[in-house]
Write a protein that holds these residues in place. Sequence first.
Motif, PDB file in Angstrom:
ATOM      1  N   SER A  62       0.692  -1.204   0.189  1.00 21.68           N
ATOM      2  CA  SER A  62       0.016  -0.485  -0.185  1.00 21.68           C
ATOM      3  C   SER A  62       0.868   1.418   0.124  1.00 21.68           C
ATOM      4  O   SER A  62       0.294   2.127  -0.876  1.00 21.68           O
ATOM      5  CB  SER A  62      -0.894  -0.314   1.194  1.00 21.68           C
ATOM      6  N   ALA A  63       2.080   1.608   0.837  1.00 23.11           N
ATOM      7  CA  ALA A  63       2.545   2.461   1.103  1.00 23.11           C
ATOM      8  C   ALA A  63       3.609   2.188  -0.331  1.00 23.11           C
ATOM      9  O   ALA A  63       3.642   3.814  -0.757  1.00 23.11           O
ATOM     10  CB  ALA A  63       3.997   1.888   2.106  1.00 23.11           C
ATOM     11  N   TYR A  64       3.738   1.372  -1.319  1.00 22.29           N
ATOM     12  CA  TYR A  64       4.558   1.609  -2.157  1.00 22.29           C
ATOM     13  C   TYR A  64       3.201   2.368  -3.739  1.00 22.29           C
ATOM     14  O   TYR A  64       4.034   3.072  -4.452  1.00 22.29           O
ATOM     15  CB  TYR A  64       5.104   0.126  -2.965  1.00 22.29           C
TER      16      TYR A  64
ATOM     17  N   ILE B 150      10.865  -0.701   4.925  1.00 24.10           N
ATOM     18  CA  ILE B 150      12.333  -1.706   4.581  1.00 24.10           C
ATOM     19  C   ILE B 150      12.556  -1.609   6.073  1.00 24.10           C
ATOM     20  O   ILE B 150      13.116  -2.775   6.496  1.00 24.10           O
ATOM     21  CB  ILE B 150      12.893  -0.621   3.007  1.00 24.10           C
ATOM     22  N   LEU B 151      12.932  -0.711   6.171  1.00 28.29           N
ATOM     23  CA  LEU B 151      13.867  -1.015   7.802  1.00 28.29           C
ATOM     24  C   LEU B 151      12.850  -2.014   9.261  1.00 28.29           C
ATOM     25  O   LEU B 151      12.719  -2.454   9.760  1.00 28.29           O
ATOM     26  CB  LEU B 151      14.013   0.109   8.524  1.00 28.29           C
ATOM     27  N   SER B 152      11.467  -1.784   9.327  1.00 25.03           N
ATOM     28  CA  SER B 152      10.601  -2.105   9.763  1.00 25.03           C
ATOM     29  C   SER B 152      10.001  -3.488   9.181  1.00 25.03           C
ATOM     30  O   SER B 152      10.184  -4.555   9.730  1.00 25.03           O
ATOM     31  CB  SER B 152       9.397  -1.343   9.882  1.00 25.03           C
TER      32      SER B 152
ATOM     33  N   LYS C 170      12.786   4.842 -11.912  1.00 20.36           N
ATOM     34  CA  LYS C 170      11.530   4.958 -10.691  1.00 20.36           C
ATOM     35  C   LYS C 170      11.523   4.076  -9.989  1.00 20.36           C
ATOM     36  O   LYS C 170      11.082   4.675  -8.707  1.00 20.36           O
ATOM     37  CB  LYS C 170      10.349   5.142 -11.783  1.00 20.36           C
ATOM     38  N   ARG C 171      11.267   2.579 -10.052  1.00 17.59           N
ATOM     39  CA  ARG C 171      10.851   1.386  -9.193  1.00 17.59           C
ATOM     40  C   ARG C 171      11.994   1.655  -7.786  1.00 17.59           C
ATOM     41  O   ARG C 171      11.485   1.766  -6.518  1.00 17.59           O
ATOM     42  CB  ARG C 171      10.810   0.294  -9.969  1.00 17.59           C
ATOM     43  N   ALA C 172      13.137   1.731  -8.414  1.00 18.03           N
ATOM     44  CA  ALA C 172      13.966   1.700  -7.112  1.00 18.03           C
ATOM     45  C   ALA C 172      13.873   3.037  -6.813  1.00 18.03           C
ATOM     46  O   ALA C 172      14.227   2.642  -5.425  1.00 18.03           O
ATOM     47  CB  ALA C 172      15.870   1.125  -8.121  1.00 18.03           C
ATOM     48  N   ASP C 173      13.736   4.040  -7.164  1.00 18.03           N
ATOM     49  CA  ASP C 173      13.430   5.562  -6.644  1.00 18.03           C
ATOM     50  C   ASP C 173      12.990   5.475  -5.436  1.00 18.03           C
ATOM     51  O   ASP C 173      12.574   6.064  -4.168  1.00 18.03           O
ATOM     52  CB  ASP C 173      13.092   6.536  -7.412  1.00 18.03           C
ATOM     53  N   ILE C 174      11.287   4.880  -6.137  1.00 21.21           N
ATOM     54  CA  ILE C 174      10.632   4.847  -4.875  1.00 21.21           C
ATOM     55  C   ILE C 174      10.635   3.573  -3.759  1.00 21.21           C
ATOM     56  O   ILE C 174      10.370   4.312  -2.594  1.00 21.21           O
ATOM     57  CB  ILE C 174       9.681   4.327  -5.399  1.00 21.21           C
ATOM     58  N   VAL C 175      11.291   2.569  -3.964  1.00 20.49           N
ATOM     59  CA  VAL C 175      11.444   1.649  -3.004  1.00 20.49           C
ATOM     60  C   VAL C 175      13.156   2.237  -2.274  1.00 20.49           C
ATOM     61  O   VAL C 175      12.459   1.821  -0.453  1.00 20.49           O
ATOM     62  CB  VAL C 175      12.067   0.795  -3.486  1.00 20.49           C
ATOM     63  N   GLY C 176      13.754   2.878  -2.309  1.00 19.86           N
ATOM     64  CA  GLY C 176      14.391   3.737  -1.371  1.00 19.86           C
ATOM     65  C   GLY C 176      14.199   4.934  -0.668  1.00 19.86           C
ATOM     66  O   GLY C 176      14.602   5.063   0.259  1.00 19.86           O
ATOM     67  N   GLY C 177      13.088   5.657  -1.410  1.00 18.74           N
ATOM     68  CA  GLY C 177      12.247   6.026  -0.370  1.00 18.74           C
ATOM     69  C   GLY C 177      11.871   5.623   0.237  1.00 18.74           C
ATOM     70  O   GLY C 177      11.088   6.365   1.655  1.00 18.74           O
ATOM     71  N   MET C 178      11.593   4.542   0.077  1.00 14.63           N
ATOM     72  CA  MET C 178      10.829   4.271   1.684  1.00 14.63           C
ATOM     73  C   MET C 178      11.676   3.615   2.943  1.00 14.63           C
ATOM     74  O   MET C 178      11.228   2.140   2.853  1.00 14.63           O
ATOM     75  CB  MET C 178       9.705   3.149   1.230  1.00 14.63           C
ATOM     76  N   LYS C 179      12.775   4.117   3.390  1.00 16.53           N
ATOM     77  CA  LYS C 179      12.985   3.288   3.740  1.00 16.53           C
ATOM     78  C   LYS C 179      12.952   2.921   5.599  1.00 16.53           C
ATOM     79  O   LYS C 179      13.159   2.404   5.859  1.00 16.53           O
ATOM     80  CB  LYS C 179      14.512   4.700   4.373  1.00 16.53           C
ATOM     81  N   PHE C 180      11.924   3.878   6.004  1.00 16.75           N
ATOM     82  CA  PHE C 180      11.102   3.769   7.281  1.00 16.75           C
ATOM     83  C   PHE C 180      10.500   1.951   7.124  1.00 16.75           C
ATOM     84  O   PHE C 180      10.820   1.204   7.461  1.00 16.75           O
ATOM     85  CB  PHE C 180       9.936   4.785   7.417  1.00 16.75           C
TER      86      PHE C 180
END
Length: 423
Positions: free
Chosen positions: A31-33, A169-171, A157-167
């Motif tokens: 959902s966040a993605y 990914i960490l969780s 695009k996909r790598a940038d979006i995933v990279g911006g979801m650090k929180f």
Amino acid sequence: MKKRRMFSILLGAAVLALAGLLVLQTIWFRSAYNVEEQQFDNKVNLAIRALTDDLLKAEGDSASVIRPIVKKATNAYYVDFRHALSYNILDSLLRKNFARHDIDLPFELTIYGAQPGTIVLGNYYSLGATSKDHATCGSRALPASTPMDFMITFPGKRADIVGGMKFWILSAIVFLVVLSLFAFLVIDLMKQKKLSEIRTDLMNNITHELQTPIANISIASEVLRAGTGKMDEHKSLHYANIIYEENRRLKFQVEQVLQTALCEKGQLALIKTEVNVNTLVEEVIRNFQLRVQHRQGQLNCRLEATKPVVLADAFHLANIFYSLLDNADKYSPDKPDIVITTTNTLSGILIAIADKGIGIRRDVQRYIFDKFYRAGTGNMHDVKGFGLGLTYVQKIVQAHQGKISLTSEPHQGSRFELYFETC
């Protein structure tokens, strides 16, 4: 039984709860993605629509309608422009609008001619809106009056979006670590629980198995003592034989436990000498024959090995023969029918012990050499034993650099084959 059921219920509930959390974590991440992707698409659409508006204004065209942007792929945005283009003006206005909308990803700009799919110009902007790169076909002049379209693609695009979801990914990483630790603890707890059950079963089996020969020896001794001077020689010999056989059985059981413990610790010391296998088998059969005859069974041997001498520990070799015969007898519900054969191979000797007992199912054959394993274990003593016999046999065979194999079918008996190299 009640505790075991409660443990299973609690364990199942914990696994379901963690599985539910894993599903929720996956849903939240997706959902966040999707939200991040939608926000990016909105920014790109706003920037491109502003770009097309600026392009039309640059041409002095205020009447044309800006057509919808077509999303050719998740990262490709096609503009059905249908107007003549100046690459320099398009390049300048594109960077300007991307910078205004905070779009700083590297992108590809492709200009298409009047013919469908015909690429006129293209360029990759490795630094996004701040890139100083020139068009791939920059030396080529665009036709002044030909209507053209263009497409903008964001490879990262996909790598940038995933990279911006650090929180997120960490969780997710933290959750997976916790889940892995929980799985490790559950597996370890299950092993400990199984070991605890095995120990309990073993103690129950040992208590039962040792009590039986002790009780028989005690009864036979009391009868002999009570009948001193009054009992005929035949009866005296009968009770003496009972004491002898039960004492031998008791000694074998104790020796089996002790030798298995030594094998586990790696402290088994073999005293190897040249042993005639045929002679040793005959000796073991003589000692075991009475037990089989008592059940009105038969124990036959075919000693066909012409080179029967091996370098081995005679004591342990005799014990593994006795252990396999013991199993053949125990797992023959009717009159035992056991055959021992010895034959020579190219470089060794093959000893086979076959019975016509209940056999062993194929799905459990791989477990029979495991310590404490017994088909139908627990406190059921219809088939006696500690679950150590075949473990001991395998370890002794391996200590002699030999091999052991099993062939068995349910209700058709079992055949154990031992192979040793001859001298």
